[in-house]
Each structure stands twice: as C-alpha cells, then as structure tokens.
Write a protein that holds these residues in place. Structure first.
Motif, PDB file in Angstrom:
ATOM      1  N   MET A   1     -16.457   1.149  -5.546  1.00 49.27           N
ATOM      2  CA  MET A   1     -15.871  -0.081  -6.030  1.00 49.27           C
ATOM      3  C   MET A   1     -15.204  -0.772  -4.924  1.00 49.27           C
ATOM      4  N   LYS A   2     -15.636  -1.973  -4.758  1.00 47.25           N
ATOM      5  CA  LYS A   2     -15.040  -2.905  -3.358  1.00 47.25           C
ATOM      6  C   LYS A   2     -13.570  -3.426  -3.961  1.00 47.25           C
ATOM      7  N   THR A   3     -12.661  -3.144  -2.840  1.00 42.88           N
ATOM      8  CA  THR A   3     -11.704  -3.893  -2.798  1.00 42.88           C
ATOM      9  C   THR A   3     -11.598  -4.917  -1.829  1.00 42.88           C
ATOM     10  N   THR A   4     -11.308  -6.302  -2.140  1.00 40.06           N
ATOM     11  CA  THR A   4     -11.230  -7.327  -1.042  1.00 40.06           C
ATOM     12  C   THR A   4      -9.693  -7.743  -0.739  1.00 40.06           C
ATOM     13  N   ILE A   5      -9.596  -7.675   0.482  1.00 42.16           N
ATOM     14  CA  ILE A   5      -8.251  -8.305   1.115  1.00 42.16           C
ATOM     15  C   ILE A   5      -8.621  -9.680   1.837  1.00 42.16           C
ATOM     16  N   TYR A   6      -7.758 -10.532   1.229  1.00 38.29           N
ATOM     17  CA  TYR A   6      -8.055 -11.797   2.090  1.00 38.29           C
ATOM     18  C   TYR A   6      -6.602 -11.932   2.946  1.00 38.29           C
ATOM     19  N   MET A   7      -6.714 -11.891   4.284  1.00 34.68           N
ATOM     20  CA  MET A   7      -5.720 -11.786   5.223  1.00 34.68           C
ATOM     21  C   MET A   7      -5.580 -13.570   5.558  1.00 34.68           C
ATOM     22  N   VAL A   8      -4.519 -14.042   5.028  1.00 30.03           N
ATOM     23  CA  VAL A   8      -4.292 -15.491   5.512  1.00 30.03           C
ATOM     24  C   VAL A   8      -3.086 -15.498   6.352  1.00 30.03           C
ATOM     25  N   ARG A   9      -3.437 -15.875   7.636  1.00 30.47           N
ATOM     26  CA  ARG A   9      -2.235 -15.919   8.496  1.00 30.47           C
ATOM     27  C   ARG A   9      -1.802 -17.521   8.304  1.00 30.47           C
ATOM     28  N   LYS A 130      -7.217  -0.999  -6.671  1.00 31.09           N
ATOM     29  CA  LYS A 130      -8.614  -0.849  -6.304  1.00 31.09           C
ATOM     30  C   LYS A 130      -9.649  -1.682  -7.140  1.00 31.09           C
ATOM     31  N   GLY A 131     -10.616  -2.120  -6.559  1.00 33.53           N
ATOM     32  CA  GLY A 131     -11.459  -3.352  -7.359  1.00 33.53           C
ATOM     33  C   GLY A 131     -11.179  -4.619  -7.501  1.00 33.53           C
ATOM     34  N   LYS A 132      -9.988  -4.831  -7.270  1.00 27.36           N
ATOM     35  CA  LYS A 132      -9.493  -6.220  -7.348  1.00 27.36           C
ATOM     36  C   LYS A 132      -9.622  -7.023  -5.905  1.00 27.36           C
ATOM     37  N   LYS A 133      -9.119  -8.214  -6.079  1.00 28.48           N
ATOM     38  CA  LYS A 133      -9.382  -9.287  -4.848  1.00 28.48           C
ATOM     39  C   LYS A 133      -7.765  -9.761  -4.463  1.00 28.48           C
ATOM     40  N   ILE A 134      -7.394  -9.624  -3.502  1.00 30.19           N
ATOM     41  CA  ILE A 134      -5.849  -9.812  -3.070  1.00 30.19           C
ATOM     42  C   ILE A 134      -5.760 -10.748  -1.728  1.00 30.19           C
ATOM     43  N   ALA A 135      -4.991 -11.629  -1.780  1.00 27.68           N
ATOM     44  CA  ALA A 135      -4.683 -12.563  -0.910  1.00 27.68           C
ATOM     45  C   ALA A 135      -3.265 -12.009  -0.270  1.00 27.68           C
ATOM     46  N   ILE A 136      -2.925 -12.033   0.999  1.00 29.24           N
ATOM     47  CA  ILE A 136      -2.003 -11.493   1.613  1.00 29.24           C
ATOM     48  C   ILE A 136      -1.494 -12.774   2.691  1.00 29.24           C
ATOM     49  N   GLY A 137      -0.191 -13.429   2.344  1.00 30.69           N
ATOM     50  CA  GLY A 137       0.099 -14.242   3.282  1.00 30.69           C
ATOM     51  C   GLY A 137       0.859 -13.372   4.633  1.00 30.69           C
ATOM     52  N   THR A 138       0.249 -13.690   5.811  1.00 29.99           N
ATOM     53  CA  THR A 138       0.620 -12.652   6.818  1.00 29.99           C
ATOM     54  C   THR A 138       0.911 -13.505   8.065  1.00 29.99           C
ATOM     55  N   HIS A 139       1.111 -12.744   9.149  1.00 29.71           N
ATOM     56  CA  HIS A 139       1.527 -13.250  10.513  1.00 29.71           C
ATOM     57  C   HIS A 139       0.309 -12.574  11.591  1.00 29.71           C
ATOM     58  N   GLY A 140      -0.013 -13.524  12.447  1.00 31.27           N
ATOM     59  CA  GLY A 140      -1.049 -13.097  13.460  1.00 31.27           C
ATOM     60  C   GLY A 140      -0.832 -11.749  13.995  1.00 31.27           C
ATOM     61  N   LEU A 141       0.192 -11.428  14.612  1.00 33.87           N
ATOM     62  CA  LEU A 141       0.413 -10.029  15.202  1.00 33.87           C
ATOM     63  C   LEU A 141       0.172  -8.975  13.991  1.00 33.87           C
ATOM     64  N   VAL A 142       0.976  -9.113  12.895  1.00 29.81           N
ATOM     65  CA  VAL A 142       1.013  -7.991  11.966  1.00 29.81           C
ATOM     66  C   VAL A 142      -0.527  -7.992  11.354  1.00 29.81           C
ATOM     67  N   MET A 143      -1.309  -8.996  11.109  1.00 31.76           N
ATOM     68  CA  MET A 143      -2.660  -9.123  10.751  1.00 31.76           C
ATOM     69  C   MET A 143      -3.676  -8.314  11.772  1.00 31.76           C
ATOM     70  N   ASP A 174     -12.695   2.122  -0.886  1.00 32.69           N
ATOM     71  CA  ASP A 174     -11.599   3.063  -1.010  1.00 32.69           C
ATOM     72  C   ASP A 174     -10.748   2.609   0.349  1.00 32.69           C
ATOM     73  N   LEU A 175     -10.558   3.526   1.346  1.00 30.94           N
ATOM     74  CA  LEU A 175      -9.779   3.193   2.303  1.00 30.94           C
ATOM     75  C   LEU A 175     -10.542   2.777   3.850  1.00 30.94           C
ATOM     76  N   GLU A 176     -11.772   2.928   3.476  1.00 30.83           N
ATOM     77  CA  GLU A 176     -12.937   2.351   4.556  1.00 30.83           C
ATOM     78  C   GLU A 176     -13.087   0.752   4.637  1.00 30.83           C
ATOM     79  N   LEU A 177     -13.024   0.423   5.796  1.00 25.65           N
ATOM     80  CA  LEU A 177     -13.125  -1.146   6.094  1.00 25.65           C
ATOM     81  C   LEU A 177     -14.480  -1.010   6.288  1.00 25.65           C
ATOM     82  N   LYS A 178     -15.344  -1.809   5.248  1.00 22.97           N
ATOM     83  CA  LYS A 178     -16.800  -2.083   5.437  1.00 22.97           C
ATOM     84  C   LYS A 178     -17.426  -3.432   6.107  1.00 22.97           C
ATOM     85  N   ASP A 179     -16.722  -4.292   5.830  1.00 26.49           N
ATOM     86  CA  ASP A 179     -17.078  -5.694   6.534  1.00 26.49           C
ATOM     87  C   ASP A 179     -15.897  -6.527   6.693  1.00 26.49           C
ATOM     88  N   VAL A 180     -16.011  -7.506   7.604  1.00 20.41           N
ATOM     89  CA  VAL A 180     -15.124  -8.440   8.037  1.00 20.41           C
ATOM     90  C   VAL A 180     -15.542  -9.686   8.131  1.00 20.41           C
TER      91      VAL A 180
END
Length: 186
Positions: A1-9, A130-143, A174-180
């Motif tokens: 099951m894929k979980t998607t993180i949207y890193m928003v700098r 797990k399995g959700k799509k999550i947007a995260i407001g973040t910073h350049g260095l932390v991201m 799970d905790l393995e990054l598959k694609d960016v």
C-alpha cells in the motif's frame, strides 16, 4: 500500500519581518500560495501537516481551506536552529554542515540532530497514515535532510537548486522511498 507525501517548501518569506517562527510571506509568496493550492487541489490529499513556523503554515493554508482540512503542526518539523548568535554566515554554515553532519555552532543544532528529530516524525506519520496522501508544509533544509535520510542523492546540490516554494511528491511503500517527482514548475 503506497503512502504519498507532498513536501511543500514554504513560499518566499521576508527576512526582516519578525523572527524565525513568526515571519510571514512576501507578496510573491502569497501569490504562490494560490498556485500551490491549484496544483495540489486535485491530488486527493487526505491530511495536511506543517512545521509550526508561520511561513510554512501559510504556504499550505490555502490548500487546507480549499479541501476543508485542518492543519496539524509538529514542533519537530521546524527549521534547523543554527545558533544562539543572530549574526552568522548562514549559507557557509549550511554548506559546512553537509560535510560534517555532527557539527553545530554554540547554542545551535547539527544537521544530524535536525534530521533525526524530523525523520522520527516522518516515520510516525508514515506508520499512522499508511495509504494516505499527506501534504507537509516545510523548509528547504529540513526537507532536504528528510529526503537525504532515504536517498543520499538529496544533499547540498539538491538544496541549492530548491525554489521558494517548491513541491516534491514522495511515494513510499511502508518506510521505503520508491519514487520522487518534482511537481512545482515556475
């Protein structure tokens, strides 16, 4: 099951307004929030999270309003604390820290410390949502440090090319990054 993180700098922020926690966005930054919202509004995002810093929250606030979602903030997603001294050569310090991740200025935090605290939060998010799509407001260095934890190709050169704002879609199993995939286009 894929979980998607949207890193928003976060979008462009004035350096002379307030402090690290309270700085808002410039006029260009506020206009870019509308572009962020439009770009991500059809992605099926389930959850919006953010650093507690105002510029990061403001960068995902339009999306949250559009999707009728709350923004949950996490203290450990904050930007790296560089030093208790306000007068430092920030870019030189950032560059030096990529070659010595344990180094920290007096009263400051190392890249290793920042990465460890932010990755702990990200791993919890990946497990709990797990399995959700999550947007995260973040910073350049932390991201960059979070992405670097999963793939060492995300280092100083990656940080140097980031824009304000910028958006990266990260696919996990799970905790393995598959694609960016970079989503932001200026």
């Amino acid at each position: 099951m894929k979980t998607t993180i949207y890193m928003v700098r976060h979008a462009e922020s004035p350096y002379d307004e307030g402090n690290e926690r309270t700085r808002g966005l410039t006029a260009k930054g506020r206009a870019d929030v509308e572009k962020i919202t439009k770009l991500l509004s059809d992605e099926g995002i389930d959850i919006i999270l953010s650093s507690p810093y105002r510029r990061a929250v403001l960068s995902v606030e339009g999306l949250a309003q559009h999707l009728n979602l709350e923004i949950d903030t996490f203290e450990d997603l904050r930007e790296r604390h560089f030093s208790s001294d306000d007068v430092i050569d920030l870019m030189s310090n950032i560059r030096n820290n990529f070659y010595n991740a344990e180094y920290a200025l007096p009263g400051g935090e190392s890249n290793a410390d920042c990465q460890n605290r932010s990755i702990t939060v990200l791993k919890t998010i990946l497990k709990e949502h797990k399995g959700k799509k999550i947007a995260i407001g973040t910073h350049g260095l932390v991201m960059t440090l979070m992405m670097n934890h999963f793939d060492s190709n995300y280092g100083l050169a990656f940080l140097d090319q980031l824009k304000k704002p910028d958006i990266y879609k990260m696919q996990f199993e799970d905790l393995e990054l598959k694609d960016v995939t970079r989503l932001w286009n200026e």
